[in-house]
Each structure stands twice: as structure tokens, then as C-alpha cells.
Design an enzyme around this catalytic site. Structure first.
Site, PDB file in Angstrom:
ATOM      1  N   ARG A 123       0.820  -1.227   0.000  1.00  0.00           N
ATOM      2  CA  ARG A 123       0.000   0.000   0.000  1.00  0.00           C
ATOM      3  C   ARG A 123       0.853   1.276   0.000  1.00  0.00           C
ATOM      4  O   ARG A 123       0.392   2.344   0.400  1.00  0.00           O
ATOM      5  CB  ARG A 123      -0.991   0.033   1.167  1.00  0.00           C
ATOM      6  N   LYS A 145       4.351  11.622 -11.025  1.00  0.00           N
ATOM      7  CA  LYS A 145       3.524  10.844 -11.959  1.00  0.00           C
ATOM      8  C   LYS A 145       4.201   9.503 -12.185  1.00  0.00           C
ATOM      9  O   LYS A 145       5.360   9.451 -12.603  1.00  0.00           O
ATOM     10  CB  LYS A 145       3.375  11.575 -13.294  1.00  0.00           C
ATOM     11  N   GLU A 187      12.401  18.845 -23.725  1.00  0.00           N
ATOM     12  CA  GLU A 187      11.674  19.180 -22.494  1.00  0.00           C
ATOM     13  C   GLU A 187      12.296  20.409 -21.813  1.00  0.00           C
ATOM     14  O   GLU A 187      11.602  21.171 -21.161  1.00  0.00           O
ATOM     15  CB  GLU A 187      11.666  17.988 -21.519  1.00  0.00           C
ATOM     16  N   LYS A 228       9.473  23.158 -12.827  1.00  0.00           N
ATOM     17  CA  LYS A 228       8.568  22.019 -12.632  1.00  0.00           C
ATOM     18  C   LYS A 228       8.112  21.958 -11.179  1.00  0.00           C
ATOM     19  O   LYS A 228       6.930  21.739 -10.893  1.00  0.00           O
ATOM     20  CB  LYS A 228       9.239  20.710 -13.048  1.00  0.00           C
ATOM     21  N   GLU A 238      -2.811  17.912 -11.352  1.00  0.00           N
ATOM     22  CA  GLU A 238      -3.200  18.423 -12.669  1.00  0.00           C
ATOM     23  C   GLU A 238      -4.671  18.776 -12.768  1.00  0.00           C
ATOM     24  O   GLU A 238      -5.387  18.347 -13.670  1.00  0.00           O
ATOM     25  CB  GLU A 238      -2.789  17.428 -13.770  1.00  0.00           C
ATOM     26  N   ARG A 242      -0.810  22.550 -13.862  1.00  0.00           N
ATOM     27  CA  ARG A 242       0.154  21.507 -14.247  1.00  0.00           C
ATOM     28  C   ARG A 242       0.015  21.156 -15.730  1.00  0.00           C
ATOM     29  O   ARG A 242       0.977  20.706 -16.357  1.00  0.00           O
ATOM     30  CB  ARG A 242      -0.015  20.256 -13.366  1.00  0.00           C
ATOM     31  N   ASN A 246       2.286  20.398 -20.414  1.00  0.00           N
ATOM     32  CA  ASN A 246       1.984  19.633 -21.622  1.00  0.00           C
ATOM     33  C   ASN A 246       2.101  20.479 -22.889  1.00  0.00           C
ATOM     34  O   ASN A 246       1.615  20.071 -23.942  1.00  0.00           O
ATOM     35  CB  ASN A 246       0.578  19.031 -21.530  1.00  0.00           C
ATOM     36  N   HIS A 249       2.573  18.843 -26.208  1.00  0.00           N
ATOM     37  CA  HIS A 249       2.335  17.407 -26.028  1.00  0.00           C
ATOM     38  C   HIS A 249       1.128  16.874 -26.785  1.00  0.00           C
ATOM     39  O   HIS A 249       1.073  15.683 -27.085  1.00  0.00           O
ATOM     40  CB  HIS A 249       2.216  17.070 -24.535  1.00  0.00           C
ATOM     41  N   HIS A 253       1.779  13.679 -28.861  1.00  0.00           N
ATOM     42  CA  HIS A 253       1.159  12.370 -28.646  1.00  0.00           C
ATOM     43  C   HIS A 253       0.581  11.825 -29.954  1.00  0.00           C
ATOM     44  O   HIS A 253       0.668  10.625 -30.221  1.00  0.00           O
ATOM     45  CB  HIS A 253       0.090  12.439 -27.556  1.00  0.00           C
ATOM     46  N   HIS A 267      10.327  10.787 -27.633  1.00  0.00           N
ATOM     47  CA  HIS A 267       9.338  11.662 -26.989  1.00  0.00           C
ATOM     48  C   HIS A 267       9.750  13.139 -27.027  1.00  0.00           C
ATOM     49  O   HIS A 267       8.970  14.003 -27.439  1.00  0.00           O
ATOM     50  CB  HIS A 267       9.093  11.208 -25.549  1.00  0.00           C
TER      51      HIS A 267
HETATM   52  N1  GLY Z   1       5.351  15.485 -17.615  1.00  0.00           N
HETATM   53  C1  GLY Z   1       4.259  16.309 -17.272  1.00  0.00           C
HETATM   54  C2  GLY Z   1       3.938  16.310 -15.821  1.00  0.00           C
HETATM   55  O1  GLY Z   1       4.697  15.794 -15.032  1.00  0.00           O
HETATM   56  O2  GLY Z   1       2.910  16.799 -15.455  1.00  0.00           O
END
Ligand code: GLY
Length: 371
Positions: A123, A145, A187, A228, A238, A242, A246, A249, A253, A267
Site C-alpha cells: 500500500r 507521476k 523538455e 517544474k 493536474e 500543471r 503539456n 504534447h 502524442h 518523446h
Molecule cells: N510530464 C508532465 C507532468 O509531469 O505533469
């Protein structure tokens, strides 16, 4: 060179990102304060292990920390249910307990997979990110993430699980192939474009030196991580800001899906192309000046990066098919496409109502090399 420290200010889940040359060789001492017993389980991949695992193991031994290591295959296919199961079961076999720490040594794939494994193991156990690619240092290792890919798409199964510490050794980036370094740069440049015009100015003058100049590299990683960290602290899950991360992106994508998430387009290469398209779209919508997309394109070109759709080897689907691939993007809310657009360099915002026909025309022009 001194170690730079960025705090990700998330209250009880706050942690430090430590950035510097040679941090891997000090990782045992860096991690020791987190450990309740002097033992860590390290998960890495078969590309990173021969380059960096021995340094990490020696650093742990020096601090009196016992280690066990699992090497998974390198590559995106590892972010999958079978490898998640392998990882979790190995951690259980190693008798990792609730108060122990798991270490992710590798790029974005290892960081995402191991972070997710740590989030579900008993957990939730703590984990440390030791990112070994530029992309992972400036983006995926920070912000919590974690997850895997499934047959239905990328990153559709996962959890927000913040690391307890991130150790970004900018020295290890010297072992990266040039193409991977440049892809990670996609990035880095994104941060300037989305929120810091002065950083973009600095990158225009200095980014060509990043691969060989540690001081400049450290500065670029530091500024990226600061940005960041600020955004993640404002909006961990997000709900709002946040999404600015993107930038580029949505286009990226669609292009990654069209090219099969493989060697045709990495990427960060897709992010760079996507940023250029997002600025072009912003200019066509009258949001920013026409010089802005030209400046973005000129910089990416000067860096030797992929810039146009024609730079992607092999055939691409038509504009309508690409638009449809954007429609499958997981960031679509209630069937509406969202784009991150910009009012200028360093001034990105979330736009909800971008006319589809304009996007279609932009994609057609990009495919016809008319940008
Ligand atoms: N890579 C985008 C984020 O971490 O929100």
C-alpha cells in the site's frame, strides 16, 4: 561544483531534488538519512546497469548500506503489466517492508514503473529517483507521476506517488547518446517557452554547449526543475496549471501514436516539434506575434533538432487522421480538445476552445512543408 537543491513544496510529501556533478558516487550518504534500516532495493535496466549500477552500489557500501539489484530490459515495452508484476514480486522476495526505500536508477521508463511499483507495494513504500537521462532529470523524475502503458494507451494506469528524494547527477548525462540528449533538450526548451522568456533567451545563446559544459548543463537542469517544482507545488494532481507542462504534447502524442512510439520519433523530439506547432497555432490565432514561432523554429534548427514533420522518417497519416489521433489524447475533457497555447515566449496558457478547422489547416500545412 556545488550541489543545487530544489524543494518540491508539497507539505507532508515535500522532498528535495538535488542536482550536481558526481552525486551518484555520493548516493549512499545522500540517501542514508531516509533509511530506517541500512538496506535498499535498486531497480534499473540492462542499458543503465553496466554504466552506473556499480557506482551506486559502491556508494551505498561506503555508507554501510546493503543493496540488492534488479535489471529489467531497457525500453518503453518495460512499462507494462508483466514487468510491473516482475518488479513488485521481486521487491516482495527481497522482503522490502513498509518503512524501506526502493531506488529507481534509470530514465523515464524505470522511474515511472518503479514509482508505480512502490506506490502499490504494501500500500505504498517510499522511493528515490536517480534519473540517468536528461528527460528524466528535468521532467519525469520530479512531480510524482508514475505508471505503465496498456493496450489501450500510454500512462493510462498509474498513481501520483511522490519520491522521497531525487538525485540528478548531471555527470551521468555524459554517457547519453547524442540523440537521447537532444531529445531530452526538447523538455528543457519547453520550460523556457511555457513560462520563462529570460531562460529561453539564455538557451538561445548557450544551449549548444550543454552536452559538453557541466556548469551550463547544471544551470539548465536547475532552472527546468525549479519551474517544474513550482508548478507541481501549485497543482500536484493536474487540476489546472500543471497542464502547462503539456505544451507541445497534444501534437507530440498524435505524432508518437502515428509513428508507433519507437525509434522514428523519440518523446522529446515530438515535444520540440509540438512546441513549434503550438506557437504556430498561437500565432495564427492572433495570440502571439508572427516572430515568436519563427524564433522557436530558428532555435530548434540551430540545435540540430527535428523541427518539421518531414524530419520524421517514414510516412505519416494525413491531417484528418492526425487530428483524430489528438482526439484520443487522454487530456481530452468531455470530447473537447485542449491545447496549451502561448501569448508570447514564456507565456503559455490552457486554451479550451481551439477551432478544429484551424488545427486541421495547420496540420495540412505542416505535412505540405508550408510552415
Ligand atoms: N510530464 C508532465 C507532468 O509531469 O505533469
Amino acid at each position: 561544483m556545488a550541489v543545487d537543491v530544489v524543494e518540491v513544496a508539497l507539505g507532508a510529501r515535500a522532498y528535495e531534488v538535488r542536482i550536481g556533478q558526481g552525486l551518484l558516487a555520493q548516493a549512499g550518504a545522500e540517501m542514508a538519512p531516509l533509511l530506517r534500516r541500512k538496506r535498499v532495493a535498486i531497480v534499473t535496466d540492462e542499458t543503465v546497469a553496466p554504466l552506473h549500477l556499480a557506482t551506486l552500489e559502491a556508494a551505498c557500501a561506503e555508507a554501510g548500506i546493503a543493496t540488492a539489484a534488479l535489471r529489467l530490459p531497457a525500453g518503453e515495452a518495460t512499462k507494462s503489466w508483466p514487468h510491473l508484476a516482475t518488479c513488485v514480486e521481486w521487491l516482495l522476495e527481497q522482503k522490502v517492508e513498509r518503512r524501506d526505500v526502493v531506488v529507481a536508477l534509470g530514465g523515464g521508463v524505470i522511474g515511472d514503473l518503479v514509482g508505480f511499483a512502490a506506490s502499490v507495494l504494501r500500500r505504498g513504500v517510499r522511493f528515490v529517483q536517480i534519473p540517468t537521462t536528461l528527460l528524466a532529470q528535468v521532467d519525469s523524475s520530479v512531480g510524482g507521476k508514475t505508471g505503465i502503458n496498456t493496450a489501450q494507451g500510454k500512462n493510462l494506469v498509474g498513481a501520483f506517488h511522490q519520491p522521497s528524494l531525487v538525485l540528478a547527477d548531471i555527470g551521468v548525462l555524459e554517457s547519453l547518446p547524442a540523440r537521447d540528449f537532444l531529445s531530452g533538450y526538447g523538455e528543457v526548451v519547453k520550460y523556457g517557452l511555457l513560462g520563462d522568456a529570460a531562460f529561453f533567451d539564455w538557451l538561445e545563446g548557450n544551449a549548444v554547449d550543454l552536452a559538453r559544459d557541466p556548469a551550463k548543463r547544471q544551470r539548465a537542469v536547475l532552472r527546468s526543475v525549479q519551474m517544474k517544482a513550482e508548478i507541481v507545488a501549485r497543482d500536484e494532481t493536474e487540476e489546472g496549471d500543471r497542464a502547462l507542462l503539456n505544451l507541445g504534447h497534444t501534437f507530440c502524442h498524435a505524432l508518437e501514436k502515428a509513428t508507433g512510439y519507437g525509434d522514428r520519433l523519440l518523446h522529446g523530439e515530438g515535444v520540440a516539434i509540438g512546441c513549434a506547432l503550438a506557437f504556430e497555432l498561437s500565432s495564427r490565432l492572433g495570440l502571439c506575434s508572427q516572430e515568436d514561432p519563427s524564433r522557436v523554429r530558428a532555435h530548434l534548427k540551430a540545435m540540430g533538432m527535428k523541427l518539421d514533420l518531414a524530419d520524421i522518417p517514414g510516412d505519416l497519416p494525413g491531417a484528418e487522421a492526425l487530428l483524430a489521433l489528438m482526439g484520443q489524447d487522454k487530456k481530452v475533457i468531455d470530447g473537447k480538445l485542449r491545447f496549451i497555447l502561448a501569448r508570447g515566449i514564456g507565456q503559455a496558457f490552457v486554451a479550451e476552445d481551439v477551432p478544429g478547422d484551424l488545427v486541421l489547416r495547420l496540420l495540412q500545412d505542416a505535412l505540405d512543408a508550408k510552415l
